[in-house]
Scaffold this motif. Sequence first.
Motif, PDB file in Angstrom:
ATOM      1  N   UNK A  33       0.837  -1.203   0.000  1.00 33.06           N
ATOM      2  CA  UNK A  33       0.000   0.000   0.000  1.00 33.06           C
ATOM      3  C   UNK A  33       0.871   1.252   0.000  1.00 33.06           C
ATOM      4  N   UNK A  34       1.913   1.237   0.806  1.00 33.44           N
ATOM      5  CA  UNK A  34       2.802   2.402   0.879  1.00 33.44           C
ATOM      6  C   UNK A  34       3.468   2.662  -0.460  1.00 33.44           C
ATOM      7  N   UNK A  35       3.801   1.590  -1.174  1.00 36.06           N
ATOM      8  CA  UNK A  35       4.452   1.752  -2.472  1.00 36.06           C
ATOM      9  C   UNK A  35       3.523   2.413  -3.490  1.00 36.06           C
ATOM     10  N   UNK A  36       2.248   2.014  -3.487  1.00 33.22           N
ATOM     11  CA  UNK A  36       1.306   2.530  -4.485  1.00 33.22           C
ATOM     12  C   UNK A  36       0.588   3.806  -4.027  1.00 33.22           C
ATOM     13  N   UNK A  37       0.391   3.928  -2.714  1.00 33.47           N
ATOM     14  CA  UNK A  37      -0.325   5.088  -2.168  1.00 33.47           C
ATOM     15  C   UNK A  37       0.462   5.621  -0.968  1.00 33.47           C
ATOM     16  N   UNK A  38       1.568   6.309  -1.212  1.00 33.12           N
ATOM     17  CA  UNK A  38       2.438   6.738  -0.108  1.00 33.12           C
ATOM     18  C   UNK A  38       1.748   7.656   0.893  1.00 33.12           C
TER      19      UNK A  38
END
Length: 320
Positions: A33-38
């Motif tokens: 999730x962090x990678x796609x929606x930081x």
Amino acid sequence: MSPRLSKILGALLGVHTGDSLGATLEFKSFREIKRHYPEGLRDIIGGGIFGWPAGHATDDTDLTRAVLLAYQDRKGATHGFDITRSAADYSLKWYNGDWPKRSKGQRPVDIGNATRIGLKKYSDSQDPRTGGAGHGSAGNGSLMRCIPTALFTLSKEERIKESMEISAITHNDERCTISCAAYNEIVAALIDGKSPQQSVAAGLQTAKDLDRDDVTHAIECGMEMSIAQIASKGPGDLLPDSTSGYVLQSLTVAIAALLDPRSFEDVLVDVVRIGGDTDTNGAISGGLLGARDGIEAIPERWLNTLQFRVEFEEVAKNLS
């Protein structure tokens, strides 16, 4: 609109909003999730593992609707109306495909194992009080749907009884039934205008009165936890199961969310950023946040996408 009605609508649509926001990221890890929606996912866009249309209800909202419709039917019913049986009947309709936006007979694409087992038992026995997946099965599938009981049952004694009985249709492990009872006491206190701290204290006392130390501990953990910190750094040791769907972990997250003073949007985005069972954690936390802040706090761009917004508003206004 009265403050009380605003909170009731906020609670119901908070569940729906959290469910629909989280559906996109269900089963994804914190790192994914962090990678796609930081900065977190801030729009209800659908998709996810089941390819949901934006704003579509998953099982969380669908089964909340099942309980809500049971309370609608109770209004004006003759003496002896069985709210638990009615909730079970609507849940079985959902399971069997008698449900909006689904072809007749089409089973739900997303259903928890305990829910499936409990509804199959009810279908066979026609007794809503002898089902449940059994002790040892402690998923969050009844906590996600329990909020109508808090909104439309007036006395504490009735709320606790109905919360536990409706949970036990599918989830009869005491961790589930007592979590539902404690959660609904928190919601009822919020609807009555109590502060988040006072409301959590009411839920904590309920868990203690029902003599369930692990539910008490889950609430206490939430009182000490920072959603913002977890959403920034990841679940780590604080949530060792990575929000897998365990009822006590979902309860802990929801308590931490409620006690976070930030806006409905910012807190819910962070709950979903944690990963794992994002739709259900979003639904459970969203219900508390909506009861705290009222419907006005839910972004209109989110409300406008929700499948059951109009119906939930109409039923809630009729019952309030």
